[in-house]
Design a protein around this motif. Sequence first.
Motif: not given
Length: 345
Positions: A65-67, A70, A91, A96, A144, A174, A176-177, A202, A204-205, A213
């Motif tokens: 996971s991204g959590t 990070n 995030h 988190e 981010e 971060d 993620a995207r 990530c 998974s987005k 991730t």
Amino acid sequence: MSVCDTANMIDLRSDTVTRPTHAMRAAMASADVGDDVFGDDPSVNRLQQQLAEKTGHEAGLFFPSGTQSNLAALMAHCGRGEEFVIGGLGHSFKYEAGGAAVLGSLWPQPLDYEPDGSLDLRKVEALIKPDDAHFARTRLLVLENTQNGRVLPLTYIKEAAGFARRHGLGIHLDGARVFNAAVKLGVPVREITQHFDSVSICLSKGLGCPVGTVLVGKRELIQKAHRARKILGGGLRQAGILAAAGLYALEHHVERLAEDHANAQALAEGLAQIKQIKLDRTAVQTNMLFLEIQPQHAQPLAEHLRQAGILILPGVRLRLVTHLDVSAEDVRRVIAAFQGYFAGR
Ligand SMILES: *Cc1c(COP(=O)(O)O)cnc(C)c1O
């Protein structure tokens, strides 16, 4: 959360809701695998290496996971009782579950984001603590990108990286995207990621994977994160099944993020016509849009949309997210459903 069959609904709650395509599932089913705790999984190794190369970094590390990615990054950058500066809506600060403090013994220093999703470097500078036993030692700046769908300007990123170096801070993204940001800017993702010491990305987005991730960075930092990942329970075995989805996504789902951005634009243009909706469509940069409605509409609107086969998270300030499983035709249906609700109200 209520139990319902969401498979045939237009789901605008998040880009995490995508289901793997048949082709992605086929790639997963035929993945070469091994025990990744022994470093034996060829698919995991390939994914880590591919993402490291694409992002201009030495090494990569796969996470569930991204959590967790990070948190492992924060633990790799900072020791016990050390401090990281981060957006108050960041995030790792807000979403988190306080993991950096709970599990990492790290001390967060939050700061409000500017309207463009950046952190004002003069404000960051004012928060850096002098070398004094009263203070936690400031070690890291966390940005981010995208931040609530906003893309950080490249000039700002370069400036922030120089700033961090001058002040002896590490700098983590971060991301993620971050592929949404790269596609929006029309640059290879490396143009963004190479300026950071570590980047969490990530799969998974918007990239449409079920899980995963990847954290990239310098080899030494990734080794520290690898130890943290083990502590956090993230050492996986035949994870190549999951990494295969990531490899598939890197090949097939990156450029198409532009479609999600176009769909978000079209959705914003349609909804901005409805007078009961407050929406700044010029603020829509990638696959997210935010709009405001009067409180009395929050629940009934969500219910009306649900009847029409559309899922949103109810609220006064709504976030709508486009992704792989939302088509241009779906966007037209969503606009029509919003119009249907507000007609005559
Ligand atoms: C989704 C997300 C993460 C990681 O979330 P997980 O659900 O743990 O994978 C991290 N940062 C941002 C900005 C995110 O949107």
